[in-house]
Design an enzyme around this catalytic site. Structure first.
Site, PDB file in Angstrom:
ATOM      1  N   SER A 253       0.653  -1.273  -0.052  1.00 29.31           N
ATOM      2  CA  SER A 253       0.053  -0.085  -0.001  1.00 29.31           C
ATOM      3  C   SER A 253       0.877   1.236  -0.059  1.00 29.31           C
ATOM      4  CB  SER A 253      -0.870   0.127   1.272  1.00 29.31           C
ATOM      5  OG  SER A 253      -1.778  -0.879   1.078  1.00 29.31           O
TER       6      SER A 253
ATOM      7  N   GLU B 203      -5.135  -3.257  -6.657  1.00 25.21           N
ATOM      8  CA  GLU B 203      -5.537  -1.810  -7.381  1.00 25.21           C
ATOM      9  C   GLU B 203      -5.603  -0.965  -6.303  1.00 25.21           C
ATOM     10  OE1 GLU B 203      -4.660  -2.563 -10.198  1.00 25.21           O
ATOM     11  OE2 GLU B 203      -5.914  -3.397 -11.488  1.00 25.21           O
TER      12      GLU B 203
ATOM     13  N   PHE C 159       3.852 -10.358  -6.607  1.00 24.08           N
ATOM     14  CA  PHE C 159       2.153 -10.546  -7.156  1.00 24.08           C
ATOM     15  C   PHE C 159       2.165  -9.768  -8.518  1.00 24.08           C
ATOM     16  CE2 PHE C 159       2.076  -9.722  -2.143  1.00 24.08           C
ATOM     17  CZ  PHE C 159       1.721 -10.918  -1.918  1.00 24.08           C
TER      18      PHE C 159
END
Length: 410
Positions: free
Chosen positions: A162, A393, A186
């Site tokens: 994040s 996202e 990822f």
């Protein structure tokens, strides 16, 4: 406009429209074509037909075999689904953000996981189309548009999720080359895609020191980790992307040095609309499956559809879906129009739609009882595939932060 007409003239699209209509659901209060123009309805019909004919029959197999369906995606590319909202001068389809949302929602009814990868590929194509120079656009966009070449987005790192601005992958310039060292985590399509849109540090700490590079899969010093074993999204591989003195030409830079973080965030605004749209499609499919289950299964001598509690549950699911769709489409229009509140609206749409649609899928599974927990029934796969939409996202916690920041700004 010429690219828009391409949809209508393509022979394969016409064939899908002809034979796919028998798979279309009957009109109801959750009808996704509500409010669309005639052209958008036509595009939606084609995407739905492709989903029902090419994606849905293979969804379970791709999931269980963890198969990355490149051939099917190339067929999607031939329909204009590879660079949906890229400009048409180098092969993009030239449609709007709302058109893209409609397409991703329709495709996800057939396979959320595969559609989600297509949405990421589209985000990468748009970033190149919008921020790269004409030399890079001319080289990459035509191949990305047909999906003969596949792209991956590389921002997240093992210690930078994040807090994306703290990324540590470093690029040192030596003459006309950058030498990269670092690891991305990822990465959807990692190891099997052809080009990587990657954020790295070329300057100071923080967002102003980040640059965007385009890395070919055959670049010296580029390697990949083992394929991750995931709960869902199994029709697309996920791996680490590893750079050890990886050589990338300076000519592969997208934008200027220091613009990478802004480019990444601009891409993610659209990515949030795309992934929310994928949640809409999965939830829509689950409502239809639940409805059919209530109409066909009997308990206590009558159809489940006769039980008022289940009627109310189904009504709540439908209401959540339609409310989510309205939020997503409103945000898509705001992003297209470059509205000053677009970031907050995209965050709201992603937050609300992904959480509500996950609840819809979970409730649909509950209506199936024990059968819903079996892999013979698709509701469990929709639930598994949608769950990660609340994480990627930008996590939904970050979405809450962006929304509150907009409200509290002076």
């Amino acid at each position: 406009m010429a690219k828009r007409l391409y949809f209508a003239s393509n022979h394969y699209v016409r064939r899908l429209c002809k034979f796919g209509k028998r798979f279309m659901s009957t009109t109801s209060c959750i009808e996704p074509s509500s409010g669309l123009t005639e052209e958008q309805r036509h595009i939606q019909e084609m995407a739905t037909s492709f989903a029902k004919n090419e994606l849905a029959p293979n969804m379970s197999t791709w999931d269980q075999e963890e198969y990355f369906p490149k051939e099917t995606m190339m067929t999607a590319g031939s329909l204009g689904f590879g660079a949906i909202y890229c400009k048409d001068d180098y092969g993009g389809t030239g449609l709007s953000r709302l058109d893209a949302s409609v397409i991703f929602e329709a495709l996800s009814q057939g396979c959320v996981s595969t559609t989600a990868y297509i949405s990421i590929h589209n985000m990468c194509a748009w970033m190149i189309d919008t921020f790269a120079n004409d030399t890079l656009r001319e080289h990459w966009i035509p191949k990305l548009a047909t999906m003969e070449t596949l792209a991956s987005y590389c921002l997240t790192e093992p210690e930078s999720g994040s807090d994306a601005a703290s990324l540590s992958t470093y690029a040192k310039r030596q003459g006309d080359m950058y030498i990269l060292n670092g690891t991305k985590s990822f990465i959807s399509g990692g190891g099997e895609t052809d080009v990587y849109v990657l954020m790295c540090r070329t300057g100071e700490k923080g967002p102003k020191g980040i640059t965007c590079l385009l890395i070919d899969k055959d670049s010296p010093g580029l390697s990949f980790g083992q394929k991750e074993r995931k709960m869902g999204w199994n029709s697309q591989p996920t791996r680490q992307v590893i750079m050890e003195d990886c050589e990338v030409p300076v000519s592969n830079r997208i934008g200027e040095e220091g613009q990478g973080f802004a480019i990444a965030m601009n891409g993610l605004n659209g990515g949030r609309i795309n992934i929310a749209s994928c949640s809409l499609g999965g939830a829509h499919a689950c409502i239809e499956l639940a409805r059919d289950q209530l109409l066909s299964r009997k308990q206590f001598g009558q159809e489940l559809a006769n039980f008022q509690f289940l009627q109310y549950r189904l009504a709540e699911m439908a209401t959540r879906l339609v409310a989510s769709r309205l939020m997503v489409r409103n945000a898509a229009r705001a992003l297209q129009d470059k509205s000053p509140d677009a970031v907050a609206l995209c965050s709201m749409a992603k937050l609300y739609a992904t959480e509500e649609c996950s609840q819809i899928c979970n409730q649909a599974l509950q209506m199936f009882g024990g059968y819903g927990y079996l892999k013979d029934y698709p509701v469990q796969q929709y639930l598994r595939d949608l769950r990660v939409h609340e994480i990627l996202e930008g996590t939904n916690e970050i979405m809450r932060m962006l929304i509150s920041r907009d409200l509290l700004k002076h």
